[in-house]
Every structure is written in structure tokens, then in C-alpha cells.
Design an enzyme around this catalytic site. Structure first.
Site, short mmCIF file in Angstrom:
data_model
loop_
_atom_site.label_atom_id
_atom_site.label_comp_id
_atom_site.label_asym_id
_atom_site.label_seq_id
_atom_site.Cartn_x
_atom_site.Cartn_y
_atom_site.Cartn_z
N GLY A 42 -32.13 1.24 50.58
CA GLY A 42 -33.21 1.30 51.57
C GLY A 42 -32.68 1.07 52.97
O GLY A 42 -31.53 0.67 53.15
N ASP A 48 -45.09 0.48 57.84
CA ASP A 48 -44.39 1.36 56.89
C ASP A 48 -45.29 1.67 55.70
O ASP A 48 -44.86 1.65 54.56
CB ASP A 48 -43.09 0.70 56.45
CG ASP A 48 -42.17 1.69 55.75
OD1 ASP A 48 -42.32 2.91 55.99
OD2 ASP A 48 -41.31 1.26 54.97
N ILE A 85 -31.29 0.43 42.54
CA ILE A 85 -32.55 1.17 42.55
C ILE A 85 -32.52 2.18 43.69
O ILE A 85 -32.76 3.36 43.53
CB ILE A 85 -33.75 0.22 42.70
CG1 ILE A 85 -33.78 -0.76 41.53
CG2 ILE A 85 -35.04 1.00 42.79
CD1 ILE A 85 -34.77 -1.88 41.68
N SER A 90 -33.60 -1.21 54.89
CA SER A 90 -33.49 -2.64 55.18
C SER A 90 -32.52 -3.33 54.23
O SER A 90 -32.25 -4.52 54.39
CB SER A 90 -34.87 -3.29 55.06
OG SER A 90 -35.33 -3.21 53.72
N GLY A 91 -32.00 -2.61 53.26
CA GLY A 91 -31.06 -3.22 52.34
C GLY A 91 -30.98 -2.43 51.05
O GLY A 91 -31.71 -1.45 50.86
N LYS A 111 -32.93 -7.62 46.80
CA LYS A 111 -32.54 -6.84 47.97
C LYS A 111 -31.31 -7.48 48.59
O LYS A 111 -31.30 -8.67 48.90
CB LYS A 111 -33.66 -6.78 49.00
CG LYS A 111 -33.25 -5.98 50.23
CD LYS A 111 -34.42 -5.41 51.00
CE LYS A 111 -35.12 -6.47 51.80
NZ LYS A 111 -36.16 -5.88 52.66
#
Ligand SMILES: *[C@@H]1O[C@H](CO)[C@@H](O)[C@H](O)[C@H]1NC(C)=O
Ligand SMILES: *[C@@H]1O[C@H](CO)[C@@H](O)[C@H](O)[C@H]1NC(C)=O
Ligand SMILES: *[C@@H]1O[C@H](CO)[C@@H](O)[C@H](O)[C@H]1NC(C)=O
Ligand SMILES: *[C@@H]1O[C@H](CO)[C@@H](O)[C@H](O)[C@H]1NC(C)=O
Ligand SMILES: *[C@@H]1O[C@H](CO)[C@@H](O)[C@H](O)[C@H]1NC(C)=O
Ligand SMILES: *[C@@H]1O[C@H](CO)[C@@H](O)[C@H](O)[C@H]1NC(C)=O
Ligand SMILES: *[C@@H]1O[C@H](CO)[C@@H](O)[C@H](O)[C@H]1NC(C)=O
Ligand SMILES: *[C@@H]1O[C@H](CO)[C@@H](O)[C@H](O)[C@H]1NC(C)=O
Length: 905
Positions: A528, A650, A525, A530-531, A547
Site C-alpha cells: 500500500g 480515502d 497482501i 502507507s506501508g 502493516k
């Protein structure tokens, strides 16, 4: 001369014929009686012609028959198959054996002989040297007469159903070297007469029901190499005389009820390889000088006893040791600071469930596998100790499933030891380390116990205080959604005490691979910060989002710890549902979320219609308002219902995930952290700390304030109003410029002005325009450059729920204000009206209830927003005094900061 010669010839001839005769006799069975007896045995046991062909000579052609001088000396029918008839009714019918007067070996192991050993065995088979009846389903008692088999060297009776006691007569079998009675149901005592078995090398009586003491006479068996008494009910202590067994290689006394301490005499077991004494009630300390003489030790099991005191240092460095299980005792001490080179191919060291403390040291590198779980080890986990090494239930930093702070604190305090408090400041009062002087040490212990007690009392008070505050909040906050209680757990560090039960199901790595098509690119997808996010399909066809977090990146690792911490502490329908996790791999962790069919706000505000690629369909106003309210609910939960408050950090359109009904589920939770000032995890310092008033916190962590979230949320609201995509996720100059150009169109005085910035794709009537206008006003108040002047999330939520109240009431009052005041500032108009009504107490009772509610919701705006209080940016003094006014009139939700502030006044 002739005489002498003929004598020589005679001797030669005799020798020759003797020789011939011998070979002839060796080949054929000479005894008719024995031949008959073999046929009898063949039929009574139902043996087959395949092994014992009836027409052939038994000595030469029958399997397992050993003959000497034409006589049968050995019968080995071990594992034979029977005829169909014979197998239907197997019996211990070996009466024919009485005819074999030269029989020295009888082996029927693994051949079913149900029945008991006949009495005559001991009386008629006087030359028997080897008797092997293992696994023959024999029942009954061991006949006393077996003691008359005076030539017997090996007696195997294991794995049967023998009952009764061990006959003392077995002590007469002076030639015995092997006595295996294991795996039966033999009861009674081990006969002291065994001391006469001077040639015994193996004594196995394991897995019976023997009771009483281990006879000290066993110590005289100087040739004994293997002693297994495991799995009985032997009580009493280990006799010191066992130390005389200087030939002993394996000693297994495990799974009994042995008591007392280990006799130091065991150091005489100089050839010992295996010492297995686990699962008894042994206690006392293990003297350090016990082991050095046992240089051959390879395998030691001490587990499940009650050994106390310092763990013998020497056991860490025994040269041959490959396996040590000292688990489940009361051993204590630190791990030695040695770095031994590994000389073991497979070395296992289990010291779990003891009282070890201090740091993990390099000594564990010597072993392939170390289990230190269930101790009180502290400090950081070195890289080499990560991986498959069980570390749970200690006091270690940065690993999951550790003991609670209070357990660790009290363990260290009781012993007067220094506890690092999971690497965090405060918490437990650091105590001086051990002192040599006993009296001083006693004082320190006393002090630490008192200190710990004080600490506990203080924490209890704080806890009660929080509960009280929480109750009040709950009573007045109608928005509270029915979810589980929010743990007021501020005292554990992130990730250190993650509650895995709240992290959904544990998925296997294999499941993850299958769900994502081995992380195929089509399922990616996005990457990001963070992962990496992947689409996935579970076996039950449920879509998920996975994730993938690479822990080798410190940024991702920190984000991961924060997120785990959050999910382990909170749960709310407005947060994206965490379905599970996969933490199997050392460097790669996976979090599994529910799939959100409508993606996020940034992608669904405008959707291309299927029919025509160029025309965009935008979300209608009702849905937009619903999304704004949903997001505000999520944030309000984090800010006001969590203790300590969480800050999302965020908030932007892409963090606002939408399920199939466009219900908001806040995502991007890897930035969520405890509000500035709470990062030290210490409740006391938190309570004494004033609320942060600027986006840049004092401890350097940017944006960790609720006011920062409010600012970001303001941009999201503006995005909903104007349809200007991407404004909420951008901080660059053009976005700033756009904001500066847009905000002047939001005025409480002028509804029409807002139409200049409203999303042209919105189809709205006059009524809806008022709502849009209201949202714009709320957005503008969120975007106040001064953090202290931004409204609290819970008031924003109220305003969004009743948008018309915002504009109608505010509008009327501000109309009034405008006519009497020349200030004209939007801020003053909106907030000033409230300030007047709230401070003018005399007027309030006359205010209609609707207005009262509105006033309540905007109290915060009013109290901090006036220009007169402008010089007081922090607003604290002013805030508390006006707030007290309002509290006198309308009970309002309290939070921790309020309580503290009031107490400080
Ligand atoms: C006993 O007989 C079995 C089967 O014939 C054979 O495999 C085994 O080697 C024999 N054992 C001895 C000790 O003779
Ligand atoms: C009896 O026979 C079995 C199977 O062949 C063998 O393993 C075992 O060693 C024999 N027993 C003795 C005492 O030789
Ligand atoms: C068997 O041994 C016992 C002693 O245990 C002895 O009294 C008895 O005479 C012996 N029997 C035979 C037949 O040798
Ligand atoms: C004991 O064993 C040794 C060697 O194995 C043998 O020489 C000696 O005769 C045996 N003693 C007895 C009493 O059987
Ligand atoms: C002792 O006997 C038990 C049960 O028969 C067995 O499991 C164990 O391995 C034996 N111990 C040794 C050291 O062989
Ligand atoms: C260590 O001992 C404990 C308790 O006896 C046991 O549960 C655990 O499985 C052992 N660890 C290993 C690696 O064998
Ligand atoms: C061992 O520790 C336990 C607590 O874990 C305690 O109940 C027991 O009395 C201790 N045993 C000895 C012998 O100290
Ligand atoms: C172990 O030794 C290392 C290096 O000599 C030292 O840095 C460390 O503090 C020592 N740890 C302990 C527990 O003594």
C-alpha cells in the site's frame, strides 16, 4: 695467626650448620605443641584428610599451612570443605589457635564459623598481621580487645552478621592499611579515633547501620585511597576535611541521609576517579570550579539529590569521564553547543529528571548513551539523537510520550524563556528571552505568568463551550453508538503525545517475525502507499493483518503519524480494530490490525462461486444496504462526533473492510486528518474559521474536507447500486465519462429509469427497487459538483436508514412540485420540496410527524440546494437564516461551526 684462621673456619662451620639447620627447620614442624594444636583445630572444625592428611607433616603436606623456622605462621583454610560430621555442626571453635604464638595470618573466608569472635583473639594472637573472616557467618559484636592486635595490617570482617558498635580501640591499630567492616549490621558512630590509622589505604564500612556524622578526623588519613560509607544512615553534611584526602581514588557516600551542599574543598581530591554521592539529601549548586582540578574523574554519581542551579558546564567535557549520573535532581540549564569528539569507548550520561531546557545539541554525540528523559528540552530531535536514547517526557517535537503543552508552556513561561510550542504556530504566546536587566526580566516574568493565566482561562472557556456543544449533539443524535467519549484534544500535534494505551498491545519484533513467517512473500497482501500489508497468525492462532511501515519514506512516515494520531484519539466500532503495535525498531514500525474475514467491499461485491469458476455470486441487496449504512455510520462518527472533525480522505470500496458478518470496519486510515481549517491544531483559530466550501482548501492540503468524503462515498453508493466495479477508486477520464452517462438515469421523478443502471445480478422485487432507487438518489446528491451542496454525512445516514421515506415522501412532494413548477431540475425537485416546507412555517404544524423527521434529515439538502440560492454557492448567510427557521421548529444537532456562526451574526 692460627687463632685467626681457626676463628674463620669456626665461623664458616657455624654458618654451614646454621644453614643446614634452617633448611631442616623450614621443612618440618618442630613444635609438638603446635602439632597437637593443629590436630585439635582439624577435629574441632571438622577438616578433611584430603587437605590435612593426618600422617603427613603439616608444614610440608597440609594445604594452607605456612611455616617459618618450624613454627606455624599462617593458616589459610579459606573455602575448605568439611567432613560430613563437621559440616553438620559448624562452630567457631578455634581455641587451639592460642597455641600458635608466631601466627601472623589467619584466613577462614567463606568457611562458616557461626558464633562470635572470642575475646582472647586480641590478647593471644599478638603477632597477627592479617585476619580475614569474610563471609564466615560470624555474629555478635566486634570484641574491644581486637584493638590489642598491634601488628594487624589487614582486617577483613565483611559480609557477616556482626552487630553492636565499632570499638574505638580499633583506632590503636597503627599498622592497619585495610579495614573492611562492610555488609554487617553494625550500628553507632564512626569512631573519631580512626584518625590515628595513618597507614590506612582502604576503609569500607558500607551497608551497615552507622549513623551520625562523618567524623572530620577522617581527613587526616593521608594515605586513604578507598573510602566507602555507602548504605548507612549517616546524616549531617560532607565534612570539608574530606578534601584533604589527596590520595583518595574512590569515594562512595551514596545511599545515606547526607544533607547540605558539596564543600568546595573537595577540589583537593586530585586523584579521585569515582565520586559517588547519589541518593542523599544533598542540595545547593555545584560550583563550576569544583571539578576542573579533578582531572582524573571517570565515574560520577550525583543522582537522587536536590542539587539546584545550572549544571556545571565543565562536566560535559571532563577528559576522563566515562559515566555521569546526575538524574533526579533540580539541575537546570541548556545543553552546551559543543561538538566534542568522542574519546570514550563507553560513555554514559544520565541527566534525566531534571529541569534542562532548550534544544538537543551535538554535545550528546560524545556519549554512547545519553538519558535526557524527564526534562523540558524542546525543538526537533536531530537524527543522531534518535534510536535508543530515552527522550520521553520533554517538550520535544516529533517524538512520542512528551509532556503536555500546558506543562511545557508554564515551565518556559515561569522562567521567561522562549518556547517553540512543539514547532507549531500560536499556542503559547512567545515570550522574549532572558534579559540582563533584572527589573525588565521581572516585568517579563510577570507578563508571561499573566499571559499564561489568560491562555489557561481562554482554553477553559473554549473547553466548556465544546462540552456544551457535545452534550447537545449527544442528546439529539440517536445514532450515537455507545463508545468512549471523543477527546476534544485539538491542542496537541500529531504523534507528539500519542497515548500508547489506546494503541493496543505492544508486540515485540520477534513476535511480528514469527507471525508473518519473517515477512514471507506468500503472506504479503499488498504494497500500500502507507506501508506493506502482511497476513499473520499469532501464537494463539488468531489471524491478524500487519502493516509494515518504512519510516525512511517521508510519505509513509507522515501517513504513519496521522494514523497513530487518529488511533490515539478515537475509537469506534466502525473503524478497523487496531490490536497492537511494534515500535521497537527505529526505521520500521508495525501496526497490527484485526483480520477481516470478508476482505473489503471491492473484493467481496462479487465472489467467484466454488462450483463454477466463471459464474460470479454477488452480494444481495440487503447486505449492500447494510454495508452502505455501516460505512455511513463510520464516516458520520468521524465528521460529526469527533472534535475537531476528521476527514477520511480515502473513501473507496477497498477502504470499506468487512468482518465475518459483513459489518463495516473502515480501513485505510492513514490518510485521515483533521478537517481543513483545523490543521493548525489551534482551537481558537479553528473556532473563528469558517467552514471550507471547496475541495481544494486554502492551506493547500487537498481534499481535507468532509464534503470530499461525501463525494467519494457517493461513488461507493453508485458502485453498490450498479455493480460497476472500481468506480469508487478511479478518477480517470473513463470513470468520469461513465459517471456522466449514468447520473441522468437517476431521477426523483422516474423510478423505472433507474432500472437501466441497476446491477443486473441483483434480484429485486418492486419494494426493493424503491430502496435501490433511493440509494441512487442519495448517491447523486453526494456527487454534486459543488461541495457546499452535498449533504452532510449524518443526513445521508438517516436517508439510508429510511430509504423508503426518501422516495415516497420526496416523490409525492416532488410530484406536487412538478405539477406546479416548470423548472424540472432533479436537484430543485428533491431539495426544493423541503425548502418550501421548511420556510413555510405556517404549514409545518400540519405536517405529520413522519414528514417532520424526513424534513429534518434533509434540511441540509434543502437549505443549500435550491436554484434560487444557486448564486450563493458558499451558502452561509442563507444557510444560517433558514437553519434558524428549522431550529425553531425542530431542535437539531449543533456543531462547533454552528455555534460560531451564530455568534458571529
Ligand atoms: C588460601 O587457600 C586457598 C585454598 O587452598 C588458596 O586457593 C589460596 O590461594 C590461599 N590464599 C592465600 C593468600 O594463601
Ligand atoms: C584469604 O583467602 C582467600 C581465598 O583464597 C583469598 O582470596 C584472600 O585474598 C585471602 N585473604 C587475604 C587477606 O589474603
Ligand atoms: C589491651 O589494650 C588496652 C588499651 O586499649 C590496654 O589497656 C590493655 O592493657 C591491653 N591488654 C593487653 C593484654 O595488652
Ligand atoms: C606504613 O606503611 C609504610 C609502607 O607501606 C611502612 O613503611 C610504614 O612502616 C608503615 N607505618 C606503620 C605505622 O605501620
Ligand atoms: C561501596 O559499597 C557498596 C556496598 O558494599 C558497593 O555496592 C559499592 O560498589 C561500593 N562502592 C565502590 C565505589 O566500590
Ligand atoms: C537514568 O536515571 C534514571 C533515574 O535515576 C533511571 O531511571 C534511568 O534508568 C537511568 N538511565 C540509565 C540509562 O541508566
Ligand atoms: C526540586 O524540585 C522539586 C519539584 O520537582 C521541588 O519540590 C523541590 O522543592 C526542589 N528542591 C529544591 C532544593 O529546589
Ligand atoms: C549551536 O551551533 C549551531 C552551529 O554553530 C547553530 O546553528 C545552533 O543554532 C546553535 N544552537 C544553540 C542552541 O546555540
Amino acid at each position: 695467626m692460627v687463632d685467626r684462621c681457626s676463628r674463620v673456619v669456626l665461623v664458616c662451620l657455624v654458618s654451614f650448620f646454621l644453614l643446614i639447620g634452617c633448611t631442616v627447620e623450614q621443612q618440618f614442624l618442630v613444635s609438638r605443641q603446635e602439632r597437637l594444636a593443629l590436630l585439635q583445630l582439624r577435629s574441632s572444625l571438622g577438616l578433611r584428610a584430603k587437605e590435612w592428611p593426618i600422617k603427613s607433616d603439616p608444614c610440608t603436606a597440609w594445604a594452607g599451612i605456612q611455616c617459618t623456622n618450624g613454627r606455624v605462621t599462617g593458616i589459610n583454610i579459606s573455602g575448605f570443605k568439611r567432613t560430613r560430621k563437621g559440616s553438620q555442626n559448624p562452630q567457631f571453635s578455634v581455641d587451639a589457635l592460642q597455641s600458635f604464638t608466631f601466627l601472623s595470618s589467619f584466613n577462614t573466608s567463606n568457611l562458616a564459623l557461626p558464633g562470635s569472635i572470642p575475646e582472647w583473639f586480641g590478647l593471644r594472637l599478638g603477632l597477627l598481621q592479617v585476619l580475614d573472616l569474610r563471609s564466615c557467618s560470624i555474629a555478635g559484636a566486634i570484641p574491644f580487645t581486637l584493638g590489642n592486635l598491634s601488628s594487624l595490617a589487614e582486617l577483613y570482617l565483611s559480609d557477616n552478621n556482626l552487630t553492636g558498635i565499632v570499638p574505638t580501640s580499633l583506632g590503636q591499630l597503627f599498622h592497619l592499611s585495610v579495614l573492611d567492616l562492610s555488609r554487617n549490621s553494625i550500628t553507632g558512630l564512626i569512631p573519631g579515633t580512626f584518625s590515628a590509622l595513618g597507614n590506612l589505604t582502604l576503609l569500607d564500612m558500607s551497608l551497615n547501620f552507622l549513623s551520625g556524622a562523618i567524623p572530620q578526623e577522617i581527613g587526616t588519613l593521608s594515605r586513604l585511597q578507598f573510602l566507602n560509607l555507602s548504605g548507612n544512615s549517616l546524616s549531617s553534611s560532607i565534612p570539608a576535611q574530606l578534601g584533604d584526602l589527596s590520595s583518595l581514588v574512590d569515594l562512595d557516600l551514596s545511599f545515606n541521609s547526607l544533607m547540605g551542599s558539596i564543600p568546595p574543598d573537595l577540589r583537593g581530591l586530585k586523584n579521585l576517579h569515582k565520586l559517588i554521592i547519589g541518593n542523599n539529601f544533598l542540595s545547593g549548586t555545584l560550583p563550576g570550579d569544583l571539578f576542573p582540578p579533578l582531572t582524573q574523574l571517570q565515574h560520577v554519581v550525583l543522582s537522587h539529590n536536590a542539587f539546584t542551579g545550572d549544571f556545571p558546564f565543565v562536566l560535559w567535557s571532563m577528559p576522563q569521564l566515562r559515566f555521569l549520573d546526575a538524574s533526579r535532581n533540580n539541575f537546570t540549564g541548556t545543553l552546551p553547543n559543543l561538538s566534542l569528539t568522542a574519546n570514550a569507548s563507553v560513555a554514559v550520561f544520565n541527566i534525566s529528571q531534571n529541569f534542562f531546557y532548550g534544544n538537543l545539541t551535538s554535545v550528546i554525540r560524545r556519549f554512547n548513551f545519553v538519558d535526557v528523559s524527564g526534562n523540558y528540552l524542546q525543538g526537533r530531535v536531530p537524527d543522531y539523537a534518535r534510536g535508543n536514547m530515552p527522550l520521553s517526557r520533554n517538550c520535544l517535537q516529533n517524538v512520542a510520550s512528551q509532556r503536555s503543552v500546558s506543562e511545557c508552556v508554564s515551565f518556559y513561561a515561569e522562567r521567561g524563556l522562549l518556547f517553540d510550542n512543539f514547532g507549531l504556530p500560536n499556542g503559547a504566546q512567545p515570550l522574549p528571552p532572558k534579559s540582563d536587566k533584572k527589573s525588565r526580566r521581572r516585568v517579563i516574568i510577570l507578563a508571561s505568568v499573566l499571559g499564561a493565566a489568560g491562555m489557561v482561562a481562554l482554553l477553559a472557556i473554549v473547553y466548556v463551550l465544546l462540552i456544551v456543544c457535545k452534550r447537545k449533539t449527544g442528546a439529539t443524535n440517536q445514532r450515537a453508538i455507545g463508545v468512549g467519549p471523543v477527546p476534544a484534544n485539538g491542542s496537541s500535534p500529531p504523534g507528539a503525545s500519542v497515548n500508547f494505551s489506546s494503541l493496543g498491545d505492544a508486540f515485540t519484533y520477534k513476535q511480528i517475525l514469527e507471525a508473518t513467517g519473517e515477512f514471507s512473500d506468500v503472506n504479503l497482501i499488498k504494497n500500500g502507499h502507507s506501508g506493506d500489508f502482511f497476513r499473520g497468525i499469532l501464537e494463539d492462532a488468531n489471524p491478524i493483518v500487519i502493516k509494515k511501515i518504512d519510516l525512511r519514506s517521508s510519505v509513509k512516515k507522515e501517513a504513519y503519524m496521522l494514523e497513530l494520531d487518529l488511533f490515539s484519539k478515537v475509537s469506534h466500532p466502525r473503524l478497523v480494530p487496531l490490536l497492537g503495535h511494534c515500535l521497537e525498531n527505529e526505521n520500521e514500525k508495525f501496526l497490527i490490525y484485526k483480520y477481516m474475514p470478508n476482505g473489503d467491499l471491492s473484493s467481496s461485491l462479487f465472489k467467484k462461486t466454488n462450483a463454477d469458476n466463471d459464474s460470479l455470486q454477488s452480494l444481495d441487496w440487503i447486505t449492500r444496504l447494510k454495508i452502505a449504512i455501516g460505512a455511513a455510520e463510520g464516516l458520520s462518527y468521524l465528521h460529526h462526533e469527533c472534535t475537531p472533525p476528521f476527514v477520511h480522505r480515502d473513501i473507496r470500496a477497498s477502504s470499506i473492510l468487512l468482518d465475518d458478518k459483513f459489518e463495516v470496519r473502515l480501513g485505510s486510515l492513514s490518510e485521515v486528518c483533521v478537517q481543513e481549517g483545523d490543521t493548525h491544531q489551534n482551537m481558537i483559530t479553528r473556532l473563528l474559521r469558517l467552514p471550507q466550501t471547496s475541495d481544494q482548501g486554502s492551506s493547500g492540503m487537498p481534499n481535507a474536507t468532509c464534503a470530499y468524503d461525501v463525494y467519494c462515498f457517493g461513488k461507493v453508493l453508485l458502485e453498490l447500486v450498479t455493480g460497476k466495479l472500481g468506480i469508487s477508486s478511479s478518477t480517470d477520464a473513463s470513470a468520469k465519462e461513465w459517471l456522466e452517462a449514468t447520473l441522468p438515469y437517476i431521477s426523483i421523478y422516474d423510478k423505472e429509469l433507474v432500472t437501466n443502471i441497476v446491477d443486473p445480478s441483483l434480484i429485486i422485487d418492486e419494494d426493493l427497487l424503491e430502496e435501490v432507487w433511493a440509494m441512487a438518489i442519495v448517491a447523486r446528491s453526494c456527487l454534486n459538483p459543488k461541495p457546499a451542496r452535498r449533504p452532510l454525512m449524518r443526513y445521508i445516514l438517516k436517508a439510508l436508514e429510511n430509504p423508503l421515506k426518501v422516495v415516497r415522501d420526496e416523490h409525492m412532494s416532488s410530484e406536487r412540485l412538478r405539477t406546479t413548477s416548470s423548472r424540472g431540475s432533479w436537484n430543485a425537485a428533491l431539495f426544493g420540496s423541503w425548502r418550501q416546507s421548511s420556510s413555510d412555517v405556517a404549514v409545518i404544524p400540519a405536517v405529520p410527524s413522519q414528514r417532520a423527521e424526513r424534513a429534518n434529515s434533509f434540511k441540509q439538502l434543502g437549505t443549500t440546494g435550491s436554484q434560487e440560492s444557486g448564486q450563493n454557492d458558499e451558502g452561509n448567510g442563507h444557510l444560517s437564516s433558514t437553519r434558524r427557521h428549522s431550529k425553531e421548529i425542530y431542535p437539531e444537532p449543533l456543531n462547533v461551526q454552528d455555534v460560531v456562526r451564530d455568534n458571529e451574526d
